[in-house]
Design a protein around this motif. Sequence first.
Motif, PDB file in Angstrom:
ATOM      1  N   SER A  53      -9.328  -8.058  25.653  1.00  0.00           N
ATOM      2  CA  SER A  53      -8.175  -7.676  26.518  1.00  0.00           C
ATOM      3  C   SER A  53      -6.791  -8.176  26.020  1.00  0.00           C
ATOM      4  O   SER A  53      -6.125  -7.330  25.720  1.00  0.00           O
ATOM      5  N   ALA A  54      -7.029  -9.313  25.192  1.00  0.00           N
ATOM      6  CA  ALA A  54      -5.710  -9.776  24.622  1.00  0.00           C
ATOM      7  C   ALA A  54      -5.321  -9.275  23.489  1.00  0.00           C
ATOM      8  O   ALA A  54      -4.107  -8.813  23.114  1.00  0.00           O
ATOM      9  N   SER A  55      -6.330  -8.521  22.731  1.00  0.00           N
ATOM     10  CA  SER A  55      -5.860  -7.706  21.526  1.00  0.00           C
ATOM     11  C   SER A  55      -5.366  -6.761  21.980  1.00  0.00           C
ATOM     12  O   SER A  55      -4.334  -6.178  21.322  1.00  0.00           O
ATOM     13  N   LEU A  57      -3.721  -5.861  24.688  1.00  0.00           N
ATOM     14  CA  LEU A  57      -2.331  -6.111  25.452  1.00  0.00           C
ATOM     15  C   LEU A  57      -1.283  -6.509  24.437  1.00  0.00           C
ATOM     16  O   LEU A  57      -0.330  -5.980  24.486  1.00  0.00           O
ATOM     17  N   GLY A  58      -1.842  -7.143  23.373  1.00  0.00           N
ATOM     18  CA  GLY A  58      -0.704  -7.496  22.360  1.00  0.00           C
ATOM     19  C   GLY A  58      -0.344  -6.268  21.486  1.00  0.00           C
ATOM     20  O   GLY A  58       1.007  -5.844  21.121  1.00  0.00           O
ATOM     21  N   THR A  59      -1.577  -5.221  21.426  1.00  0.00           N
ATOM     22  CA  THR A  59      -1.120  -3.941  20.733  1.00  0.00           C
ATOM     23  C   THR A  59      -0.273  -3.201  21.451  1.00  0.00           C
ATOM     24  O   THR A  59       0.648  -2.484  21.076  1.00  0.00           O
ATOM     25  N   LEU A 103      -7.223 -16.255  20.911  1.00  0.00           N
ATOM     26  CA  LEU A 103      -6.642 -15.272  21.750  1.00  0.00           C
ATOM     27  C   LEU A 103      -5.178 -15.120  21.206  1.00  0.00           C
ATOM     28  O   LEU A 103      -4.555 -14.034  21.175  1.00  0.00           O
ATOM     29  N   LEU A 104      -4.437 -15.992  20.575  1.00  0.00           N
ATOM     30  CA  LEU A 104      -3.088 -15.768  20.092  1.00  0.00           C
ATOM     31  C   LEU A 104      -3.316 -14.981  18.959  1.00  0.00           C
ATOM     32  O   LEU A 104      -2.319 -13.887  18.656  1.00  0.00           O
ATOM     33  N   PHE A 107      -3.822 -11.386  20.052  1.00  0.00           N
ATOM     34  CA  PHE A 107      -2.680 -11.045  20.882  1.00  0.00           C
ATOM     35  C   PHE A 107      -1.661 -10.423  19.638  1.00  0.00           C
ATOM     36  O   PHE A 107      -1.103  -9.309  19.737  1.00  0.00           O
ATOM     37  N   SER A 358      -6.383  -2.859  28.083  1.00  0.00           N
ATOM     38  CA  SER A 358      -6.706  -4.249  28.046  1.00  0.00           C
ATOM     39  C   SER A 358      -7.197  -4.884  29.109  1.00  0.00           C
ATOM     40  O   SER A 358      -7.575  -6.054  29.215  1.00  0.00           O
TER      41      SER A 358
END
Length: 405
Positions: A53-55, A57-59, A103-104, A107, A358
């Motif tokens: 989900s973090a990936s 969301l950052g995308t 996570l960072l 993201f 995400s």
Amino acid sequence: MMLFSSMKTPPDILCLYGARALRGFGDGFAIIILPVYLSAIGFSPQQIGIVASASLLGTAALTLIVGFIAPRYELRSLFLAGAGLIAFTGLIFPAAQTIAPVLLVAFIGSINPSAGDLGMLVPLEHALLTKETADRDRTGVFARYSLIGSLTAAVGSLAAALPEILASNGWPKLGAIKLMFYGYAALGLLAVFLYRRLPRDHSHVANVPKAALGPSRNIVYRLAALFSLDAFAGGFVVQSLLALWLFQRFNLSLQAASLYFFCSSLLGAFSFPVAAWLAKRIGLINTMVFTHIPSSLCLIAAAFSSSLTVVLSLLLVRSALSQMDVPTRSSYVMAVVTPAERTAAASVTAVPRSLASSISPAIAGFMLAGPFSGLPLVVCGCLKIGYDLALLRMFRHTKPPEEIA
């Protein structure tokens, strides 16, 4: 079907095809080794879902920013920045061992846990492909672009078996997986070389529109809303989580999983020229809808089967049908907006997809740990059927130029 015509392909488009091939190969093995790597360093299915989900969301955030700033910057510079991000992600990810840094990196990085082509480079490439293509050839060009990505993703899926092969020959398995991430970084550097070949005259700085979206705003927003529903549904079975489901339910080996995803990508790839051929006969919207619904029914059926052979067969049939909307959707969006709005339209329709997708992997991670691990597949199939029916109802009368002619 004449997917590859005898007409000379412009050098700019050849560069984009090459870069798409590199990204496809990298995504092909990354989506498989990502859950294996995270499991190897002690992550639970719920945590893996949160990372996915973090990936996404950052995308979504980066794609939205790029879509709106693209008219003010030279496209070549933005392409180079995107390729550099791929290299950065591959170098940094193996150093992340705990949840916070993982996570960072997920993201801000470029690793895509889904089979779809997402990221900041997508709206830029779509706009440039459309600019240099006639209306009658647009869907065919997007079909070639998607075909190249899927074929190389299929080869990348086979490459995902490399850590297991190296481990059987004495390599530490975790070290072999990290080696794949470094290979991912190398692909980013090769993409830099290709994007550097693009001329500098694609900048639109001198003709910046007052608003990124103008007369096509309403249709773009309606498409974005529908695409977000489709992406939210797809997020329940992103490839990384589908691989995890197969690992957990059927104890599938990494080599067997890489072979399945190779076949899946291959079937999806060869569906693209079929989609271009079909779109010329029944239209872009009809092609999207009437190939998507049967694929969703196969996904639902797979959730209830206890036979690995039946499950993989149903999933392969789904792969042969579910991706036909990829080139047709991209072509449709580019066709129904004005040229000045294309980059923003590609971004605005892509970002809700990333945002919506995400959310669902984290939910799916908890579902996978529940009593009925196939629940994410059922939810995905039902939501996608609802999306298809809504798309048909709302846009069956909105035709692209080539269908009006």
